[in-house]
Design a protein around this motif. Structure first.
Motif, mmCIF file in Angstrom:
data_model
loop_
_atom_site.group_PDB
_atom_site.id
_atom_site.type_symbol
_atom_site.label_atom_id
_atom_site.label_comp_id
_atom_site.label_asym_id
_atom_site.label_seq_id
_atom_site.Cartn_x
_atom_site.Cartn_y
_atom_site.Cartn_z
ATOM 1 N N PRO A 198 0.823 -1.206 0.000
ATOM 2 C CA PRO A 198 0.000 0.000 0.000
ATOM 3 C C PRO A 198 0.859 1.258 0.000
ATOM 4 O O PRO A 198 2.016 1.253 0.408
ATOM 5 C CB PRO A 198 -0.792 -0.127 1.305
ATOM 6 N N VAL A 199 0.274 2.361 -0.479
ATOM 7 C CA VAL A 199 0.971 3.636 -0.499
ATOM 8 C C VAL A 199 1.259 4.093 0.923
ATOM 9 O O VAL A 199 0.375 4.075 1.779
ATOM 10 C CB VAL A 199 0.129 4.690 -1.239
ATOM 11 N N GLN A 200 2.486 4.514 1.197
ATOM 12 C CA GLN A 200 2.870 4.927 2.540
ATOM 13 C C GLN A 200 3.436 6.340 2.582
ATOM 14 O O GLN A 200 3.979 6.765 3.603
ATOM 15 C CB GLN A 200 3.893 3.939 3.109
ATOM 16 N N SER A 201 3.344 7.061 1.473
ATOM 17 C CA SER A 201 3.874 8.420 1.454
ATOM 18 C C SER A 201 3.157 9.237 0.378
ATOM 19 O O SER A 201 2.487 8.688 -0.487
ATOM 20 C CB SER A 201 5.383 8.412 1.183
ATOM 21 N N THR A 202 3.305 10.549 0.480
ATOM 22 C CA THR A 202 2.767 11.480 -0.503
ATOM 23 C C THR A 202 3.932 12.157 -1.212
ATOM 24 O O THR A 202 4.863 12.620 -0.554
ATOM 25 C CB THR A 202 1.883 12.542 0.171
ATOM 26 N N GLN A 203 3.876 12.208 -2.531
ATOM 27 C CA GLN A 203 4.946 12.818 -3.310
ATOM 28 C C GLN A 203 4.476 14.179 -3.825
ATOM 29 O O GLN A 203 3.373 14.299 -4.360
ATOM 30 C CB GLN A 203 5.354 11.927 -4.481
ATOM 31 N N VAL A 204 5.321 15.184 -3.642
ATOM 32 C CA VAL A 204 4.985 16.556 -3.989
ATOM 33 C C VAL A 204 6.083 17.123 -4.880
ATOM 34 O O VAL A 204 7.269 16.861 -4.669
ATOM 35 C CB VAL A 204 4.845 17.427 -2.715
ATOM 36 N N LEU A 205 5.684 17.904 -5.883
ATOM 37 C CA LEU A 205 6.633 18.570 -6.759
ATOM 38 C C LEU A 205 6.684 20.054 -6.410
ATOM 39 O O LEU A 205 5.661 20.730 -6.400
ATOM 40 C CB LEU A 205 6.235 18.398 -8.226
ATOM 41 N N LEU A 206 7.898 20.546 -6.104
ATOM 42 C CA LEU A 206 8.123 21.947 -5.799
ATOM 43 C C LEU A 206 8.851 22.604 -6.967
ATOM 44 O O LEU A 206 9.755 22.010 -7.550
ATOM 45 C CB LEU A 206 8.947 22.108 -4.520
ATOM 46 N N GLY A 216 10.920 30.787 -1.762
ATOM 47 C CA GLY A 216 10.401 31.037 -3.101
ATOM 48 C C GLY A 216 9.959 29.802 -3.856
ATOM 49 O O GLY A 216 9.666 29.882 -5.051
ATOM 50 N N TRP A 217 9.835 28.679 -3.174
ATOM 51 C CA TRP A 217 9.408 27.441 -3.825
ATOM 52 C C TRP A 217 7.886 27.353 -3.803
ATOM 53 O O TRP A 217 7.250 27.715 -2.821
ATOM 54 C CB TRP A 217 10.016 26.227 -3.139
ATOM 55 N N GLU A 218 7.328 26.847 -4.878
ATOM 56 C CA GLU A 218 5.876 26.711 -5.015
ATOM 57 C C GLU A 218 5.497 25.236 -5.132
ATOM 58 O O GLU A 218 6.084 24.490 -5.920
ATOM 59 C CB GLU A 218 5.376 27.454 -6.255
ATOM 60 N N ASP A 219 4.518 24.814 -4.336
ATOM 61 C CA ASP A 219 3.982 23.452 -4.394
ATOM 62 C C ASP A 219 2.929 23.408 -5.504
ATOM 63 O O ASP A 219 1.871 24.026 -5.376
ATOM 64 C CB ASP A 219 3.376 23.098 -3.039
ATOM 65 N N VAL A 220 3.208 22.685 -6.575
ATOM 66 C CA VAL A 220 2.301 22.676 -7.725
ATOM 67 C C VAL A 220 1.442 21.412 -7.784
ATOM 68 O O VAL A 220 0.744 21.201 -8.782
ATOM 69 C CB VAL A 220 3.084 22.815 -9.043
ATOM 70 N N SER A 221 1.459 20.604 -6.746
ATOM 71 C CA SER A 221 0.712 19.348 -6.810
ATOM 72 C C SER A 221 -0.282 19.160 -5.675
ATOM 73 O O SER A 221 -1.367 18.609 -5.895
ATOM 74 C CB SER A 221 1.680 18.156 -6.843
ATOM 75 N N SER A 222 0.030 19.610 -4.453
ATOM 76 C CA SER A 222 -0.827 19.303 -3.296
ATOM 77 C C SER A 222 -2.246 19.822 -3.455
ATOM 78 O O SER A 222 -3.217 19.130 -3.105
ATOM 79 C CB SER A 222 -0.211 19.873 -2.015
ATOM 80 N N SER A 238 13.777 32.314 -17.365
ATOM 81 C CA SER A 238 14.591 31.568 -18.330
ATOM 82 C C SER A 238 14.857 30.144 -17.886
ATOM 83 O O SER A 238 15.299 29.321 -18.689
ATOM 84 C CB SER A 238 15.938 32.279 -18.552
ATOM 85 N N ALA A 239 14.603 29.832 -16.619
ATOM 86 C CA ALA A 239 14.885 28.482 -16.115
ATOM 87 C C ALA A 239 13.903 28.136 -15.008
ATOM 88 O O ALA A 239 13.234 29.015 -14.438
ATOM 89 C CB ALA A 239 16.321 28.378 -15.603
ATOM 90 N N VAL A 240 13.817 26.878 -14.706
ATOM 91 C CA VAL A 240 12.956 26.398 -13.638
ATOM 92 C C VAL A 240 13.722 25.356 -12.824
ATOM 93 O O VAL A 240 14.345 24.451 -13.380
ATOM 94 C CB VAL A 240 11.637 25.806 -14.200
ATOM 95 N N ALA A 241 13.722 25.540 -11.516
ATOM 96 C CA ALA A 241 14.346 24.581 -10.606
ATOM 97 C C ALA A 241 13.266 23.674 -10.043
ATOM 98 O O ALA A 241 12.158 24.131 -9.715
ATOM 99 C CB ALA A 241 15.077 25.308 -9.482
ATOM 100 N N LEU A 242 13.573 22.403 -9.935
ATOM 101 C CA LEU A 242 12.584 21.413 -9.497
ATOM 102 C C LEU A 242 13.091 20.665 -8.275
ATOM 103 O O LEU A 242 14.272 20.301 -8.184
ATOM 104 C CB LEU A 242 12.298 20.429 -10.628
ATOM 105 N N ARG A 243 12.187 20.456 -7.361
ATOM 106 C CA ARG A 243 12.512 19.734 -6.127
ATOM 107 C C ARG A 243 11.389 18.746 -5.844
ATOM 108 O O ARG A 243 10.203 19.069 -5.960
ATOM 109 C CB ARG A 243 12.675 20.718 -4.971
ATOM 110 N N PHE A 244 11.777 17.549 -5.461
ATOM 111 C CA PHE A 244 10.830 16.467 -5.174
ATOM 112 C C PHE A 244 10.771 16.281 -3.664
ATOM 113 O O PHE A 244 11.804 16.132 -3.010
ATOM 114 C CB PHE A 244 11.312 15.197 -5.865
ATOM 115 N N ARG A 245 9.579 16.332 -3.092
ATOM 116 C CA ARG A 245 9.421 16.177 -1.637
ATOM 117 C C ARG A 245 8.533 14.975 -1.344
ATOM 118 O O ARG A 245 7.438 14.825 -1.907
ATOM 119 C CB ARG A 245 8.809 17.439 -1.039
#
Length: 238
Positions: free
Chosen positions: A68-76, A97-103, A189-196
């Motif tokens: 079963p799923v045991q975590s939530t994955q979020v893209l910042l 300055g990071w934005e959560d685009v999935s929650s 001009s660019a986008v930084a991505l972080r996985f939480r």
């Protein structure tokens, strides 16, 4: 003239029905093969399910046993102007300055089960899960690697690399769409991505427990100017 045409129409109708029935049987057989746990049949024929169901009709049944799923994955996402892009890529990015685009979309999908939110978040959600573990077919390799099997670790890493690259391309498109749509009057001009990853709170600690979070840097990408804007993003701030 009408009789041969009528017979031709009947033959064509029967052939169409038979072809449709065979297609449906094949489709559902491949779907069962795709969602089944790893077994000898899946090891031999799984490539066919991955080429068809896995490519066009991916399924994810990890809400249920045995994993079963045991975590939530979020893209910042952090949108960067030309002046904000660091000259040295090894330097850490700012913590603000990071934005959560999935929650927000996940929550809307949970609140409105019959809405289109579920379809909107599925590509991102599947990409996040793919980046995390590569998919259900790699679960046995993860387990064997954790038990000390070095060959399983090597096989897992080889299979995981191209899947993470594919998921990163999806993240770049999502991040680029967000930056262009949420800040229409700014030039990036660019986008930084972080996985939480947020772990689940145990039921025994549901009242006072807090979920553990772990961040993974996905990298810095050039803004995609060609991606179509979906009309669903706005800046919230994190």
């Amino acid at each position: 003239m009408l009789r041969p045409l009528a017979r031709c129409g009947q033959v064509l109708g029967h052939a169409t029905r038979v072809a449709t029935l065979v297609g449906l049987i094949l489709h559902f057989a491949l779907t069962l093969l795709y969602v089944f746990p790893l077994n000898p049949v899946k090891m031999e024929l799984g490539f066919a399910a991955n080429l068809t169901i896995g490519t066009y009709f991916p399924q994810n049944w990890s809400l249920f046993a045995p994993t079963p799923v045991q975590s939530t994955q979020v893209l910042l996402v952090r949108c960067l102007s030309a002046e904000d892009v660091p000259e040295d890529s090894s330097r850490p990015l700012p913590s603000e300055g990071w934005e959560d685009v999935s929650s927000a979309h996940f929550k809307q999908a949970q609140r409105h089960r019959l809405s289109a939110y579920e379809r909107l978040v599925r590509p991102l959600q599947n990409s996040l899960r793919t980046y995390l573990n590569g998919g259900p077919d790699l679960y046995p390799f993860h387990e064997a690697c954790e038990k000390g099997d070095t060959r399983a670790c090597e096989a897992r890493d080889i299979a995981l690399k191209p899947r993470r690259e594919l998921a990163s391309r999806m993240f770049r498109r999502v991040g680029s769409a967000f930056c262009r749509e949420a800040f229409p009057h700014r030039r990036f001009s660019a986008v930084a991505l972080r996985f939480r990853e947020r772990g689940a709170v145990p039921w025994s600690a549901r009242a006072e427990g807090r979920s553990k979070e772990q961040d993974f840097e996905l990298g810095l990408f050039k803004l995609d100017e060609t991606v179509t804007l979906p009309g669903i993003y706005e800046a919230q701030g994190t």
